[in-house]
Design a protein around this motif. Sequence first.
Motif, PDB file in Angstrom:
ATOM      1  N   VAL A   1      -4.374  12.851  -9.295  1.00 37.13           N
ATOM      2  CA  VAL A   1      -3.653  12.438  -8.123  1.00 37.13           C
ATOM      3  C   VAL A   1      -4.368  11.173  -7.694  1.00 37.13           C
ATOM      4  O   VAL A   1      -5.492  10.863  -8.146  1.00 37.13           O
ATOM      5  N   ASP A   2      -3.858  10.186  -7.080  1.00 36.97           N
ATOM      6  CA  ASP A   2      -4.387   9.055  -6.357  1.00 36.97           C
ATOM      7  C   ASP A   2      -5.795   9.098  -5.745  1.00 36.97           C
ATOM      8  O   ASP A   2      -5.748  10.682  -5.003  1.00 36.97           O
ATOM      9  N   THR A   3      -6.625   8.461  -5.607  1.00 36.78           N
ATOM     10  CA  THR A   3      -7.827   8.552  -4.918  1.00 36.78           C
ATOM     11  C   THR A   3      -8.135   7.482  -3.989  1.00 36.78           C
ATOM     12  O   THR A   3      -7.548   6.291  -4.002  1.00 36.78           O
TER      13      THR A   3
ATOM     14  N   GLU B   1       2.494  12.919  -4.538  1.00 34.29           N
ATOM     15  CA  GLU B   1       2.675  12.653  -3.065  1.00 34.29           C
ATOM     16  C   GLU B   1       1.421  12.679  -2.005  1.00 34.29           C
ATOM     17  O   GLU B   1       1.409  12.599  -0.895  1.00 34.29           O
ATOM     18  N   VAL B   2       0.327  13.171  -2.951  1.00 37.05           N
ATOM     19  CA  VAL B   2      -0.987  13.075  -2.100  1.00 37.05           C
ATOM     20  C   VAL B   2      -2.033  12.395  -2.536  1.00 37.05           C
ATOM     21  O   VAL B   2      -2.079  11.769  -3.849  1.00 37.05           O
ATOM     22  N   VAL B   3      -3.237  12.228  -1.964  1.00 40.01           N
ATOM     23  CA  VAL B   3      -4.253  11.196  -2.238  1.00 40.01           C
ATOM     24  C   VAL B   3      -5.439  12.095  -2.018  1.00 40.01           C
ATOM     25  O   VAL B   3      -5.653  12.573  -0.864  1.00 40.01           O
ATOM     26  N   MET B   4      -6.440  11.807  -2.705  1.00 45.22           N
ATOM     27  CA  MET B   4      -7.736  12.775  -2.506  1.00 45.22           C
ATOM     28  C   MET B   4      -8.845  11.463  -2.058  1.00 45.22           C
ATOM     29  O   MET B   4      -9.113  10.565  -2.456  1.00 45.22           O
TER      30      MET B   4
ATOM     31  N   MET C   1       0.836  -1.366  -0.093  1.00 46.66           N
ATOM     32  CA  MET C   1      -0.260  -0.060  -0.112  1.00 46.66           C
ATOM     33  C   MET C   1       1.071   1.103  -0.153  1.00 46.66           C
ATOM     34  O   MET C   1       1.939   1.242   0.924  1.00 46.66           O
ATOM     35  N   LYS C   2       0.479   2.119  -0.962  1.00 49.37           N
ATOM     36  CA  LYS C   2       1.299   3.206  -0.962  1.00 49.37           C
ATOM     37  C   LYS C   2       1.374   4.354   0.063  1.00 49.37           C
ATOM     38  O   LYS C   2      -0.009   4.532   0.850  1.00 49.37           O
ATOM     39  N   LYS C   3       2.546   4.886   0.553  1.00 50.57           N
ATOM     40  CA  LYS C   3       2.323   5.734   1.669  1.00 50.57           C
ATOM     41  C   LYS C   3       2.317   7.283   0.924  1.00 50.57           C
ATOM     42  O   LYS C   3       3.037   7.433   0.234  1.00 50.57           O
ATOM     43  N   TYR C   4       1.513   7.957   1.841  1.00 53.52           N
ATOM     44  CA  TYR C   4       1.260   9.624   1.194  1.00 53.52           C
ATOM     45  C   TYR C   4       1.445  10.364   2.088  1.00 53.52           C
ATOM     46  O   TYR C   4       1.545  10.335   3.333  1.00 53.52           O
ATOM     47  N   LYS C   5       2.540  11.556   1.588  1.00 49.69           N
ATOM     48  CA  LYS C   5       2.744  12.433   2.561  1.00 49.69           C
ATOM     49  C   LYS C   5       1.650  13.707   2.699  1.00 49.69           C
ATOM     50  O   LYS C   5       2.055  14.534   3.558  1.00 49.69           O
TER      51      LYS C   5
END
Length: 259
Positions: A225-227, A205-208, A1-5
């Motif tokens: 952006v990733d969601t 670096e972010v997720v919505m 699982m990706k880590k988001y900043k």
Amino acid sequence: MKKYKGYLIDLDGTIYQGKIKIPAAKRFVERLQKNQIPFLFVTNNTTKQPADVVKNLADNHDIFVNESNVYTSGQATTEYLLNDVVKHGLTKSAYVIGEKGLKQLLTENGFDLYSSNPSYVVVALDRDLTYQKLAQAVLYVNAGIKFIGTNADTLIPSEQGMIPSAGAIIDSVRYATHTNPFIIGKPNDLIVNNAVKRMGLQKDEVVMVGDNYDTDIAAGIKAGVDTLLVYSGVSKRDEVAKLPNKPTNEIDNFDEWIL
């Protein structure tokens, strides 16, 4: 699982439903704070200013944040109009269907909301909507005044259930004038792009995060952006399963999510 900043997070239906608490959402926000991970509540709600959002979270949901953690479509609309008047040499004037929060923001930034020749027609959620307000908006749009919609939400979660939101009002004006508005909030990517810049991070670096595929997730996809879709509000798993563009991540509640 990706880590988001950084996290961009919807409010209505995601963090709460009207005055109904979502305990897992409170724990999620507290985990972000504990781990010092930046987050910004990106909400299509124009009825409140950031201070009101902060107060509501504290008083009704025991979630304690700062105004700097809030970015509303009312703020995004105001920023857009401030840039647009300069770009096109227009006057700071607008006819507004909306509530106190939006009107205060525009007034504080120098917009005349009572001009008989406004530069813009701005339509948002208005729980005191009347036929006369709609009629005036239609007259102005038919006269060629630029038509702005703050957000396209057709429904908004409440303690009573799903009730009409800004998109339903905007569509009334659209239908009557055969004119498409420029939409500021989600699913437009403008509000997400602005939010990412505010955080000082890169898009990868972010997720919505949100509960509504058609607004929150669509805005994230459009912005690149990733969601993260949480099934606590509008969208349902069986409906999303049929869509061609899936969210990056899907969860039933925030307790499942690992930061």
